[in-house]
Write a protein that holds these residues in place. Structure first.
Motif, PDB file in Angstrom:
ATOM      1  N   LYS A   5      17.651  -8.568 -16.055  1.00 54.43           N
ATOM      2  CA  LYS A   5      16.681  -7.486 -16.118  1.00 54.43           C
ATOM      3  C   LYS A   5      15.374  -7.934 -15.469  1.00 54.43           C
ATOM      4  O   LYS A   5      14.818  -8.977 -15.816  1.00 54.43           O
ATOM      5  CB  LYS A   5      16.422  -7.080 -17.573  1.00 54.43           C
ATOM      6  N   LYS A   6      14.906  -7.154 -14.526  1.00 52.69           N
ATOM      7  CA  LYS A   6      13.656  -7.473 -13.850  1.00 52.69           C
ATOM      8  C   LYS A   6      12.480  -6.863 -14.617  1.00 52.69           C
ATOM      9  O   LYS A   6      12.597  -5.777 -15.189  1.00 52.69           O
ATOM     10  CB  LYS A   6      13.675  -6.929 -12.422  1.00 52.69           C
ATOM     11  N   PRO A   7      11.326  -7.539 -14.616  1.00 43.71           N
ATOM     12  CA  PRO A   7      10.161  -6.986 -15.309  1.00 43.71           C
ATOM     13  C   PRO A   7       9.670  -5.711 -14.644  1.00 43.71           C
ATOM     14  O   PRO A   7       9.755  -5.546 -13.424  1.00 43.71           O
ATOM     15  CB  PRO A   7       9.119  -8.106 -15.199  1.00 43.71           C
ATOM     16  N   ASP A   8       9.197  -4.788 -15.453  1.00 45.32           N
ATOM     17  CA  ASP A   8       8.659  -3.535 -14.938  1.00 45.32           C
ATOM     18  C   ASP A   8       7.226  -3.775 -14.459  1.00 45.32           C
ATOM     19  O   ASP A   8       6.359  -4.142 -15.221  1.00 45.32           O
ATOM     20  CB  ASP A   8       8.668  -2.475 -16.046  1.00 45.32           C
ATOM     21  N   GLU A   9       7.000  -3.557 -13.180  1.00 51.92           N
ATOM     22  CA  GLU A   9       5.672  -3.758 -12.615  1.00 51.92           C
ATOM     23  C   GLU A   9       5.166  -2.476 -11.964  1.00 51.92           C
ATOM     24  O   GLU A   9       4.598  -2.479 -10.881  1.00 51.92           O
ATOM     25  CB  GLU A   9       5.682  -4.927 -11.631  1.00 51.92           C
ATOM     26  N   VAL A  13       7.759  -3.389  -5.817  1.00 52.74           N
ATOM     27  CA  VAL A  13       8.961  -4.160  -5.482  1.00 52.74           C
ATOM     28  C   VAL A  13       8.539  -5.594  -5.181  1.00 52.74           C
ATOM     29  O   VAL A  13       7.727  -5.838  -4.285  1.00 52.74           O
ATOM     30  CB  VAL A  13       9.686  -3.552  -4.265  1.00 52.74           C
ATOM     31  N   ARG A  14       9.094  -6.533  -5.938  1.00 57.60           N
ATOM     32  CA  ARG A  14       8.778  -7.937  -5.738  1.00 57.60           C
ATOM     33  C   ARG A  14       9.763  -8.537  -4.731  1.00 57.60           C
ATOM     34  O   ARG A  14      10.984  -8.411  -4.859  1.00 57.60           O
ATOM     35  CB  ARG A  14       8.884  -8.718  -7.048  1.00 57.60           C
ATOM     36  N   ILE A  15       9.226  -9.195  -3.707  1.00 57.41           N
ATOM     37  CA  ILE A  15      10.016  -9.827  -2.653  1.00 57.41           C
ATOM     38  C   ILE A  15       9.726 -11.319  -2.677  1.00 57.41           C
ATOM     39  O   ILE A  15       8.570 -11.732  -2.822  1.00 57.41           O
ATOM     40  CB  ILE A  15       9.658  -9.249  -1.273  1.00 57.41           C
ATOM     41  N   ARG A  88      12.223 -12.877 -11.332  1.00 60.82           N
ATOM     42  CA  ARG A  88      11.233 -11.797 -11.295  1.00 60.82           C
ATOM     43  C   ARG A  88      11.422 -10.910 -10.072  1.00 60.82           C
ATOM     44  O   ARG A  88      11.050  -9.732 -10.093  1.00 60.82           O
ATOM     45  CB  ARG A  88       9.835 -12.419 -11.280  1.00 60.82           C
ATOM     46  N   ALA A  89      12.001 -11.458  -8.991  1.00 58.22           N
ATOM     47  CA  ALA A  89      12.076 -10.751  -7.716  1.00 58.22           C
ATOM     48  C   ALA A  89      13.190  -9.715  -7.694  1.00 58.22           C
ATOM     49  O   ALA A  89      14.257  -9.906  -8.277  1.00 58.22           O
ATOM     50  CB  ALA A  89      12.296 -11.750  -6.579  1.00 58.22           C
ATOM     51  N   SER A 112      20.342 -14.959  -9.864  1.00 56.08           N
ATOM     52  CA  SER A 112      19.149 -14.446 -10.548  1.00 56.08           C
ATOM     53  C   SER A 112      19.026 -12.931 -10.438  1.00 56.08           C
ATOM     54  O   SER A 112      18.019 -12.361 -10.852  1.00 56.08           O
ATOM     55  CB  SER A 112      17.892 -15.107  -9.965  1.00 56.08           C
ATOM     56  N   GLY A 113      20.035 -12.284  -9.872  1.00 53.26           N
ATOM     57  CA  GLY A 113      20.030 -10.823  -9.809  1.00 53.26           C
ATOM     58  C   GLY A 113      19.134 -10.257  -8.743  1.00 53.26           C
ATOM     59  O   GLY A 113      18.510  -9.203  -8.947  1.00 53.26           O
ATOM     60  N   CYS A 114      19.064 -10.906  -7.585  1.00 52.09           N
ATOM     61  CA  CYS A 114      18.276 -10.393  -6.461  1.00 52.09           C
ATOM     62  C   CYS A 114      19.184  -9.683  -5.462  1.00 52.09           C
ATOM     63  O   CYS A 114      20.300 -10.129  -5.201  1.00 52.09           O
ATOM     64  CB  CYS A 114      17.568 -11.534  -5.723  1.00 52.09           C
TER      65      CYS A 114
END
Length: 222
Positions: A5-9, A13-15, A88-89, A112-114
């Motif tokens: 699960k990626k953090p909600d920002e 979109v984190r690259i 996080r990405a 890591s789910g990227c």
């Protein structure tokens, strides 16, 4: 296997790009992508982890394009912290050319789910990534195709998520140390005792078919 699960920002979109800043790894592609996305009005943040001979030029390029708010240079970090940035990405950039023998960073980012954008020539790419299923591959060192892949992931967030899920599954269920060890033991038993052994269809200990000439990958339309 639990989905990453990626953090909600708030829609950002984190690259991530991680590695040594060397010409063979094309870190300039990442900074060029940031300039491209900013021009298009996209909501993103690019993190670059690493350092090397190209760092000064990359920092200058980012400054010239007024990317101080969109791009962060983190320098070299311990492996655990690099993995934290991967988790996080949303998108990982693997831009190495044919001089990259394998590229374990790709395994780590997928686990890591990227959602990955990768150049076709790096050693691990044709084995780990299935085009349009668990990532996107651009041909050779074609930066125009690289940017097109990024545009596609931004235009299709649901597919971007699916790519990330499938990438994590690829590593978690197949291309991992447990599978490799189990298959190596089976093969060793075959060598020592003469027991019948058939190479698996995919993953560790499968047949490594020649990858040259490089296949031509179709770049998806937006």
């Amino acid at each position: 296997m639990k989905e990453m699960k990626k953090p909600d920002e708030s829609g950002t979109v984190r690259i991530l790009w991680a590695g040594r800043f060397l010409p063979l790894k094309h870190p300039e592609f990442a900074v060029d992508l940031a300039a491209h996305l900013k021009e298009r009005g996209a909501r993103f943040h690019l993190d670059l982890v690493g350092g090397g001979e190209m760092e000064e030029a990359l920092r200058k390029r980012a400054a010239d394009e007024n990317l101080s708010e969109e791009v962060t240079f983190h320098g070299f970090l311990p492996p655990g912290e690099v993995r934290g940035w991967m988790e996080r990405a949303h998108i990982f950039l693997f831009t190495s050319n044919h001089l990259e023998g394998w590229g374990a960073v790709l395994n780590e980012a997928m686990n890591s789910g990227c959602a990955v954008i990768a150049g076709s020539e790096a050693g691990a790419v044709p084995f780990l990534i299935e085009q349009g299923v668990n990532g996107l591959i651009y041909n050779g060192e074609n930066e125009e195709e690289f940017l097109a892949c990024a545009d596609y992931l931004f235009a299709h967030p649901a597919e971007r998520h699916e790519f990330a899920v499938h990438a994590q599954q690829t590593i978690g269920t197949l291309w991992n140390a447990d599978t490799a060890a189990e298959r190596l033991l089976s093969f060793s038993d075959h060598i020592l005792t003469g027991k019948e052994w058939t190479p698996p269809a995919d993953g560790p200990m499968s047949r490594a078919e020649a990858v040259r000439p490089f296949p031509k990958y179709r770049i998806p339309d937006i």
